[in-house]
Write a protein that holds these residues in place. Sequence first.
Motif, PDB file in Angstrom:
ATOM      1  N   ILE A  74      31.227  36.552  43.615  1.00  0.00           N
ATOM      2  CA  ILE A  74      32.460  36.723  44.474  1.00  0.00           C
ATOM      3  C   ILE A  74      33.614  36.124  44.049  1.00  0.00           C
ATOM      4  N   VAL A  75      33.416  34.683  44.165  1.00  0.00           N
ATOM      5  CA  VAL A  75      34.549  33.949  43.631  1.00  0.00           C
ATOM      6  C   VAL A  75      34.946  34.192  42.252  1.00  0.00           C
ATOM      7  N   GLY A  76      33.706  34.588  41.454  1.00  0.00           N
ATOM      8  CA  GLY A  76      34.002  34.954  40.001  1.00  0.00           C
ATOM      9  C   GLY A  76      34.663  35.940  39.751  1.00  0.00           C
ATOM     10  N   GLY A  77      34.349  37.016  40.606  1.00  0.00           N
ATOM     11  CA  GLY A  77      35.070  38.394  40.738  1.00  0.00           C
ATOM     12  C   GLY A  77      36.937  38.058  41.065  1.00  0.00           C
TER      13      GLY A  77
ATOM     14  N   ILE B 157      24.055  45.290  33.156  1.00  0.00           N
ATOM     15  CA  ILE B 157      23.108  44.562  31.824  1.00  0.00           C
ATOM     16  C   ILE B 157      24.211  43.427  31.336  1.00  0.00           C
ATOM     17  N   VAL B 158      25.517  43.600  31.139  1.00  0.00           N
ATOM     18  CA  VAL B 158      26.201  42.542  30.650  1.00  0.00           C
ATOM     19  C   VAL B 158      26.388  41.515  31.635  1.00  0.00           C
ATOM     20  N   GLY B 159      26.485  41.902  32.854  1.00  0.00           N
ATOM     21  CA  GLY B 159      26.624  40.667  34.006  1.00  0.00           C
ATOM     22  C   GLY B 159      25.376  39.853  34.252  1.00  0.00           C
TER      23      GLY B 159
ATOM     24  N   MET C 184      28.554  34.593  34.422  1.00  0.00           N
ATOM     25  CA  MET C 184      28.657  33.209  33.996  1.00  0.00           C
ATOM     26  C   MET C 184      28.735  32.454  35.451  1.00  0.00           C
ATOM     27  N   PHE C 185      29.619  32.726  36.410  1.00  0.00           N
ATOM     28  CA  PHE C 185      29.907  32.366  37.673  1.00  0.00           C
ATOM     29  C   PHE C 185      28.413  32.149  38.453  1.00  0.00           C
ATOM     30  N   GLN C 186      27.524  33.245  38.301  1.00  0.00           N
ATOM     31  CA  GLN C 186      26.401  33.469  38.836  1.00  0.00           C
ATOM     32  C   GLN C 186      25.347  32.399  38.605  1.00  0.00           C
ATOM     33  N   CYS C 187      25.458  31.935  37.333  1.00  0.00           N
ATOM     34  CA  CYS C 187      24.552  30.899  36.881  1.00  0.00           C
ATOM     35  C   CYS C 187      24.623  29.764  37.636  1.00  0.00           C
ATOM     36  N   LEU C 188      25.690  29.486  38.324  1.00  0.00           N
ATOM     37  CA  LEU C 188      25.679  28.232  39.346  1.00  0.00           C
ATOM     38  C   LEU C 188      24.912  28.302  40.427  1.00  0.00           C
ATOM     39  N   SER C 189      24.459  29.449  40.772  1.00  0.00           N
ATOM     40  CA  SER C 189      23.514  29.702  41.924  1.00  0.00           C
ATOM     41  C   SER C 189      22.081  29.170  41.872  1.00  0.00           C
ATOM     42  N   VAL C 190      21.814  28.866  40.327  1.00  0.00           N
ATOM     43  CA  VAL C 190      20.620  28.238  40.202  1.00  0.00           C
ATOM     44  C   VAL C 190      20.228  26.995  40.991  1.00  0.00           C
TER      45      VAL C 190
ATOM     46  N   GLU D 250      44.201  46.159  43.766  1.00  0.00           N
ATOM     47  CA  GLU D 250      43.600  47.411  44.120  1.00  0.00           C
ATOM     48  C   GLU D 250      43.137  48.355  42.709  1.00  0.00           C
ATOM     49  N   GLU D 251      44.012  48.045  41.994  1.00  0.00           N
ATOM     50  CA  GLU D 251      43.712  48.912  40.551  1.00  0.00           C
ATOM     51  C   GLU D 251      42.913  47.983  39.567  1.00  0.00           C
ATOM     52  N   SER D 252      42.503  46.838  39.898  1.00  0.00           N
ATOM     53  CA  SER D 252      41.675  46.326  38.978  1.00  0.00           C
ATOM     54  C   SER D 252      40.153  46.715  39.073  1.00  0.00           C
ATOM     55  N   GLU D 253      39.672  47.030  38.176  1.00  0.00           N
ATOM     56  CA  GLU D 253      38.238  47.544  37.948  1.00  0.00           C
ATOM     57  C   GLU D 253      37.443  46.469  37.267  1.00  0.00           C
ATOM     58  N   VAL D 254      36.099  46.627  37.371  1.00  0.00           N
ATOM     59  CA  VAL D 254      35.016  45.825  36.622  1.00  0.00           C
ATOM     60  C   VAL D 254      34.962  46.276  34.993  1.00  0.00           C
ATOM     61  N   ASN D 255      35.109  45.711  34.252  1.00  0.00           N
ATOM     62  CA  ASN D 255      34.780  45.911  32.772  1.00  0.00           C
ATOM     63  C   ASN D 255      33.962  44.885  32.273  1.00  0.00           C
ATOM     64  N   GLU D 256      33.450  45.135  31.078  1.00  0.00           N
ATOM     65  CA  GLU D 256      32.692  44.494  30.198  1.00  0.00           C
ATOM     66  C   GLU D 256      32.893  42.816  30.259  1.00  0.00           C
ATOM     67  N   ARG D 257      34.316  42.680  30.226  1.00  0.00           N
ATOM     68  CA  ARG D 257      34.737  41.029  30.024  1.00  0.00           C
ATOM     69  C   ARG D 257      34.491  40.681  31.350  1.00  0.00           C
ATOM     70  N   ARG D 258      35.194  41.322  32.450  1.00  0.00           N
ATOM     71  CA  ARG D 258      34.819  40.829  33.657  1.00  0.00           C
ATOM     72  C   ARG D 258      33.578  40.590  34.268  1.00  0.00           C
ATOM     73  N   ALA D 259      32.740  41.596  33.825  1.00  0.00           N
ATOM     74  CA  ALA D 259      31.014  41.460  34.235  1.00  0.00           C
ATOM     75  C   ALA D 259      30.579  40.256  33.755  1.00  0.00           C
ATOM     76  N   PHE D 260      30.812  39.960  32.365  1.00  0.00           N
ATOM     77  CA  PHE D 260      30.202  38.795  31.707  1.00  0.00           C
ATOM     78  C   PHE D 260      30.675  37.611  32.391  1.00  0.00           C
ATOM     79  N   ASN D 261      31.979  37.601  32.749  1.00  0.00           N
ATOM     80  CA  ASN D 261      32.341  36.226  33.250  1.00  0.00           C
ATOM     81  C   ASN D 261      32.031  36.067  34.539  1.00  0.00           C
ATOM     82  N   ILE D 262      31.836  37.238  35.294  1.00  0.00           N
ATOM     83  CA  ILE D 262      31.286  37.035  36.695  1.00  0.00           C
ATOM     84  C   ILE D 262      29.740  36.378  36.631  1.00  0.00           C
TER      85      ILE D 262
END
Length: 292
Positions: A185-188, A102-104, A168-174, A154-166
Amino acid sequence: MTILETVIIAIVEGLTEFLPVSSTGHMIITQNLLGVTERMQHDAELAAFVHAFTFIIQFGAILSVVCLYRKKFFNINRSPLPEGSTAWQKLKHRYYFYWLLIVGVLPAVVIGLLAKKSGVLDRLLDSVEVVAVTLVLGGVFMLFCDRIFNKGKEESEVNERRAFNIGMFQCLSVIPGMSRSMSTIVGGMTQGLTRKKAAEFSFFLAVPTMAGATLLDLLDLLKGDSSWATSHNVMMLLLGSAVAFVVALLAMKWFVSFLSKYGFKLFGIYRIIVGCIILILLLTGHSLTMVD
């Protein structure tokens, strides 16, 4: 559209939806090569159907993600929380995976609605020139992005901040040709995720994003002229969705393994070659249509 055209376009959608090469861009190119775009200019009913088809067959790709990662999508976190946790904390903890989605997806919802309402999205979807340019620009970027961002842990996981930032990158795909997969993926990777984890979250985020886009398109179709909804066209939608499902399922399994080992470089080279060929053809006055 004919059965053959439907199958070809659906195969292209399934192959490219989760690869960083832009599925929408490739469907636009394929429609031009098959002569569908040229026929759309003289057939309003076909134009309405093809615009719907481009979005609706993505539903097949959505189902392939849920099928492949069903343990993730249907797994509720039942681990205990400390005493005194609020009802909201308990709810979010239990459904944390869905909360991250939802955040992402929120940034794409806002940008996508604005683009659709303004009519920008429909105009971009008709432009093969935009696709060609963004394929080249995205390809050049991909030649270097591994060296710039491939520092995930490897220990990095998706959290709320990362999900939101990713998100934001997804918006480029419009922009057709930018690739939702590449953007997320680059956003991640910019958020410290490994290529594999970034790719998998990109798949997960595709489900609400593409489901929302499909639903909006269906609502628009229900409000407008439904003369395109012939029994033949409905069958083509079902066939296209089924083909996209099977092909996307196979493509995802291969892509995660390939990306983890080799990165983006080969995809970048491919994008540059395809984009340059299209630009050369357009600049020299040649038609992309391969069939009459």
